[in-house]
Design an enzyme around this catalytic site. Structure first.
Site, PDB file in Angstrom:
ATOM      1  N   ASP A 162       0.597  -0.986   0.418  1.00  0.00           N
ATOM      2  CA  ASP A 162       0.344   0.623   0.517  1.00  0.00           C
ATOM      3  C   ASP A 162       0.875   0.959  -0.074  1.00  0.00           C
ATOM      4  OD1 ASP A 162      -0.140  -1.375   3.515  1.00  0.00           O
ATOM      5  OD2 ASP A 162       1.175   0.266   2.930  1.00  0.00           O
ATOM      6  N   ASP A 217       8.674 -11.739  -5.417  1.00  0.00           N
ATOM      7  CA  ASP A 217       8.119 -12.799  -3.441  1.00  0.00           C
ATOM      8  C   ASP A 217      10.018 -12.603  -1.991  1.00  0.00           C
ATOM      9  OD1 ASP A 217       7.848 -16.296  -2.779  1.00  0.00           O
ATOM     10  OD2 ASP A 217       8.294 -14.177  -1.419  1.00  0.00           O
ATOM     11  N   ASP A 225       6.533  -5.343   6.634  1.00  0.00           N
ATOM     12  CA  ASP A 225       5.053  -5.165   6.536  1.00  0.00           C
ATOM     13  C   ASP A 225       4.768  -6.186   5.782  1.00  0.00           C
ATOM     14  OD1 ASP A 225       3.772  -1.869   5.342  1.00  0.00           O
ATOM     15  OD2 ASP A 225       2.778  -3.895   6.381  1.00  0.00           O
ATOM     16  N   SER A 226       4.279  -7.340   6.014  1.00  0.00           N
ATOM     17  CA  SER A 226       3.394  -7.915   5.300  1.00  0.00           C
ATOM     18  C   SER A 226       2.181  -8.606   5.970  1.00  0.00           C
ATOM     19  CB  SER A 226       4.186  -9.912   5.206  1.00  0.00           C
ATOM     20  OG  SER A 226       4.354 -10.445   6.153  1.00  0.00           O
TER      21      SER A 226
HETATM   22  N1  SAM Z   1      -0.336  -3.593   7.444  1.00  0.00           N
HETATM   23  C1  SAM Z   1      -0.973  -4.618   6.809  1.00  0.00           C
HETATM   24  C2  SAM Z   1      -1.092  -6.119   8.454  1.00  0.00           C
HETATM   25  O1  SAM Z   1      -0.151  -5.743   9.546  1.00  0.00           O
HETATM   26  O2  SAM Z   1      -1.405  -6.490   7.552  1.00  0.00           O
HETATM   27  C3  SAM Z   1      -0.237  -5.400   6.067  1.00  0.00           C
HETATM   28  C4  SAM Z   1      -0.630  -4.321   5.163  1.00  0.00           C
HETATM   29  S1  SAM Z   1       0.873  -4.447   3.477  1.00  0.00           S
HETATM   30  C5  SAM Z   1      -0.672  -4.358   1.940  1.00  0.00           C
HETATM   31  C6  SAM Z   1       1.048  -6.068   3.694  1.00  0.00           C
HETATM   32  C7  SAM Z   1       1.950  -6.928   1.909  1.00  0.00           C
HETATM   33  O3  SAM Z   1       2.485  -7.884   1.976  1.00  0.00           O
HETATM   34  C8  SAM Z   1       0.699  -7.416   0.889  1.00  0.00           C
HETATM   35  O4  SAM Z   1       0.019  -5.996  -0.152  1.00  0.00           O
HETATM   36  C9  SAM Z   1       0.766  -8.840   0.461  1.00  0.00           C
HETATM   37  O5  SAM Z   1       0.979  -8.861  -1.448  1.00  0.00           O
HETATM   38  C10 SAM Z   1       2.416  -8.659   1.353  1.00  0.00           C
HETATM   39  N2  SAM Z   1       2.865  -9.768   0.530  1.00  0.00           N
HETATM   40  C11 SAM Z   1       2.501 -11.116   1.413  1.00  0.00           C
HETATM   41  N3  SAM Z   1       3.513 -11.919   1.119  1.00  0.00           N
HETATM   42  C12 SAM Z   1       4.329 -11.182   0.426  1.00  0.00           C
HETATM   43  C13 SAM Z   1       5.651 -12.379   0.154  1.00  0.00           C
HETATM   44  N4  SAM Z   1       6.234 -13.795   0.364  1.00  0.00           N
HETATM   45  N5  SAM Z   1       6.485 -11.817  -0.217  1.00  0.00           N
HETATM   46  C14 SAM Z   1       5.954 -10.142  -0.757  1.00  0.00           C
HETATM   47  N6  SAM Z   1       5.107  -9.022  -0.198  1.00  0.00           N
HETATM   48  C15 SAM Z   1       4.569 -10.071   0.564  1.00  0.00           C
END
Ligand code: SAM
Length: 285
Positions: free
Chosen positions: A90, A141, A160-161
């Site tokens: 985001d 990834d 921040d996942s």
């Molecule tokens: N603030 C949120 C929370 O605490 O749940 C997180 C917000 S951010 C939108 C979370 C992001 O993690 C998503 O955009 C998702 O695509 C990303 N994500 C999940 N697994 C991932 C991975 N293996 N590598 C990179 N990004 C990943």
């Protein structure tokens, strides 16, 4: 959805609770190869982004999270120049990181480009720093990114996942943390969103144990409010490559910060370090 207000509820099975927002309409939706992203327009909290049904961001309350996930670790590091954000699609965390004039490069690696496409469309204010010359917004990834990262090249890694399920599951284990440790420079810090200390302390203990097994030496949990997340009481876990006192941070620099925030201040940071007894007790187990 018609325009007469209705309610959007997210139920949290593992906490036996739920959170609701009054919404006018569903504005957008996309099914990416990784997850389903939905955008709603709420009556009082601005726009709302959900990923696979979990609330991620609202216009009204995202600052708690984005500011604590960035300023707390960056003011804890002696001189953060090279920052990598894993996830963060985001772009709110990236915007905060780039407020630090000492930061020379900030890479954001999210697995799902559609999250950033939707953020640019519906949360343009979070994406306002994406074109900063210091920023690299890429899509891959995060597990692979960290595995291939140049050893001793990063000052702060921010994870921040989403929750540790689906694509994010592999961001919460020893193998990933070993890759983070190798990529960090001396004095390096890893910070990861560590869910709710009120409802998921076992996950926090598991994260800390895996980070310790991977070779991290010191740890500090920083709780903070995050209304739209399960229980509204959230946290980030900071881990240091070398043994050090993580209750010490660049307090004077934080107090004199040259940028505006809605939540983070040196005093708020100091306050977050005063863990409540129920958290202190659980972490001491
Ligand atoms: N603030 C949120 C929370 O605490 O749940 C997180 C917000 S951010 C939108 C979370 C992001 O993690 C998503 O955009 C998702 O695509 C990303 N994500 C999940 N697994 C991932 C991975 N293996 N590598 C990179 N990004 C990943």
């Amino acid at each position: 959805m018609n325009s007469s207000p209705t309610w959007l509820h997210e139920t949290f099975e593992h906490t036996g609770s739920a959170f609701g927002l009054r919404v006018r309409a569903k504005l957008d939706e996309v099914q990416s190869p990784f997850q389903k992203i939905e955008i709603y327009d709420s009556t009082d909290w601005g726009k709302v982004m959900l990923i696979d049904g979990a609330m991620m961001v609202t216009t009204r309350d995202n600052f708690f999270y984005h500011e604590m996930m960035s300023h707390a670790p960056l003011f804890t590091h002696a001189n953060p120049e090279h920052v990598v954000i894993i996830g963060g699609g985001d772009c709110g965390t990236l915007r905060e990181v780039l407020k630090h004039p000492g930061v020379k490069t900030a890479v954001q690696c999210d697995i799902d480009e559609q999250v950033t496409v939707m953020a640019r469309k519906h949360f343009p204010e979070l994406c306002e720093s994406n074109d900063d010359p210091r920023a690299t917004v890429m899509f891959d990834d995060g597990i692979a990114y960290m595995k291939n990262a140049q050893p001793s090249s990063i000052d702060v890694v921010i994870v921040d996942s989403t929750d540790p399920v689906g694509p994010a599951e592999g961001l919460f284990n020893r193998a990933f943390y070993e890759d983070c440790l190798r990529a960090l420079k001396p004095g390096g810090l890893l910070v990861q969103q560590s869910e709710s200390p009120l409802a998921l302390m076992h996950l926090i203990l598991d994260m800390r144990a895996a980070m310790r097994d991977a070779g991290f030496q010191s740890f500090r949990l920083l709780p903070f409010p995050q209304p739209c997340y399960p229980t509204g009481y959230w946290s980030c876990l900071i881990a240091a490559k070398e043994a050090r006192d993580l209750t010490r941070f660049r307090e004077a620099d934080a107090a004199a910060k040259p940028f505006a925030t809605e939540y983070y201040t040196a005093a708020v940071h100091r306050g977050a370090l005063a863990l409540p007894p129920f958290v202190e007790r659980a972490l001491a187990e």
